[in-house]
Design a protein around this motif. Structure first.
Motif, PDB file in Angstrom:
ATOM      1  N   THR A  73       0.842  -1.191   0.000  1.00 60.46           N
ATOM      2  CA  THR A  73       0.000   0.000   0.000  1.00 60.46           C
ATOM      3  C   THR A  73       0.874   1.235   0.000  1.00 60.46           C
ATOM      4  O   THR A  73       1.946   1.269   0.601  1.00 60.46           O
ATOM      5  N   SER A  76      -1.990   7.347   1.180  1.00 63.50           N
ATOM      6  CA  SER A  76      -3.218   7.799   0.525  1.00 63.50           C
ATOM      7  C   SER A  76      -3.025   9.188  -0.059  1.00 63.50           C
ATOM      8  O   SER A  76      -2.555  10.105   0.601  1.00 63.50           O
ATOM      9  N   SER A  78      -4.792  11.726  -3.430  1.00 60.98           N
ATOM     10  CA  SER A  78      -5.635  11.828  -4.624  1.00 60.98           C
ATOM     11  C   SER A  78      -4.885  12.504  -5.762  1.00 60.98           C
ATOM     12  O   SER A  78      -5.401  12.607  -6.865  1.00 60.98           O
ATOM     13  N   PRO A  80      -2.067  12.856  -8.674  1.00 59.25           N
ATOM     14  CA  PRO A  80      -1.312  11.915  -9.505  1.00 59.25           C
ATOM     15  C   PRO A  80       0.187  12.034  -9.239  1.00 59.25           C
ATOM     16  O   PRO A  80       0.680  13.069  -8.821  1.00 59.25           O
ATOM     17  N   PRO A  94      -1.967   8.254 -12.597  1.00 60.02           N
ATOM     18  CA  PRO A  94      -3.129   8.543 -11.749  1.00 60.02           C
ATOM     19  C   PRO A  94      -3.093   7.707 -10.470  1.00 60.02           C
ATOM     20  O   PRO A  94      -2.428   6.660 -10.422  1.00 60.02           O
ATOM     21  N   PRO A  95      -3.801   8.144  -9.425  1.00 61.93           N
ATOM     22  CA  PRO A  95      -3.801   7.401  -8.160  1.00 61.93           C
ATOM     23  C   PRO A  95      -4.253   5.943  -8.325  1.00 61.93           C
ATOM     24  O   PRO A  95      -3.801   5.071  -7.605  1.00 61.93           O
ATOM     25  N   SER A  96      -5.101   5.678  -9.286  1.00 66.96           N
ATOM     26  CA  SER A  96      -5.619   4.311  -9.465  1.00 66.96           C
ATOM     27  C   SER A  96      -4.891   3.604 -10.604  1.00 66.96           C
ATOM     28  O   SER A  96      -5.503   2.999 -11.467  1.00 66.96           O
ATOM     29  N   PHE A  97      -3.544   3.673 -10.610  1.00 64.67           N
ATOM     30  CA  PHE A  97      -2.765   3.081 -11.694  1.00 64.67           C
ATOM     31  C   PHE A  97      -2.699   1.569 -11.571  1.00 64.67           C
ATOM     32  O   PHE A  97      -2.887   0.999 -10.491  1.00 64.67           O
ATOM     33  N   ASP A  98      -2.415   0.931 -12.693  1.00 68.62           N
ATOM     34  CA  ASP A  98      -2.205  -0.513 -12.743  1.00 68.62           C
ATOM     35  C   ASP A  98      -0.713  -0.765 -12.541  1.00 68.62           C
ATOM     36  O   ASP A  98       0.119  -0.303 -13.330  1.00 68.62           O
ATOM     37  N   GLU A  99      -0.357  -1.485 -11.494  1.00 64.40           N
ATOM     38  CA  GLU A  99       1.057  -1.690 -11.144  1.00 64.40           C
ATOM     39  C   GLU A  99       1.844  -2.376 -12.252  1.00 64.40           C
ATOM     40  O   GLU A  99       2.985  -1.996 -12.528  1.00 64.40           O
TER      41      GLU A  99
END
Length: 113
Positions: A73, A76, A78, A80, A94-99
């Motif tokens: 993790t 936290s 928001s 980028p 972006p914060p919700s990137f694909d590793e």
């Protein structure tokens, strides 16, 4: 040295320092890109020589990039993540990137071998 030569010497030096292409810099200056090249040759001011001298003094130190293992993790946020490359290119993550995708991008850029 006449005024025109001084003007062009200054302009060519600014072009070399700018990092812009001749076309982009010439448009900004309101001059012809071919004329810019011509003066650069006439004055013996090679762009590659200037770039090598100036880049050695201005390049930031590069830090290693470590990709965290899956499931780790991050703090936290928001906002980028932005990765600025030495040539000025920016990679925005972006914060919700694909590793897995980010790891491939980093490898493609030469950051992880």
């Amino acid at each position: 040295m006449d005024e025109s030569t001084r003007t062009w010497r200054d302009r060519v030096a600014r072009w070399h320092k700018s990092g812009h292409s001749a076309r982009v810099f010439a448009e900004q200056e309101g001059v012809n890109a071919g004329t810019l090249y011509s003066w650069s040759r006439r004055l013996g001011m090679k762009r590659s020589e200037h770039r090598q001298r100036s880049e050695g003094a201005t390049l930031p130190a590069l830090l290693p990039v470590v990709v965290a293992p899956a499931g780790a993790t991050a703090p936290s946020s928001s906002a980028p993540l932005e990765i600025v490359l030495p040539d000025g290119a920016v990679v925005r993550v972006p914060p919700s990137f694909d590793e897995a995708t980010l790891a491939r991008v980093v490898r493609a850029l030469g950051g992880a071998r």
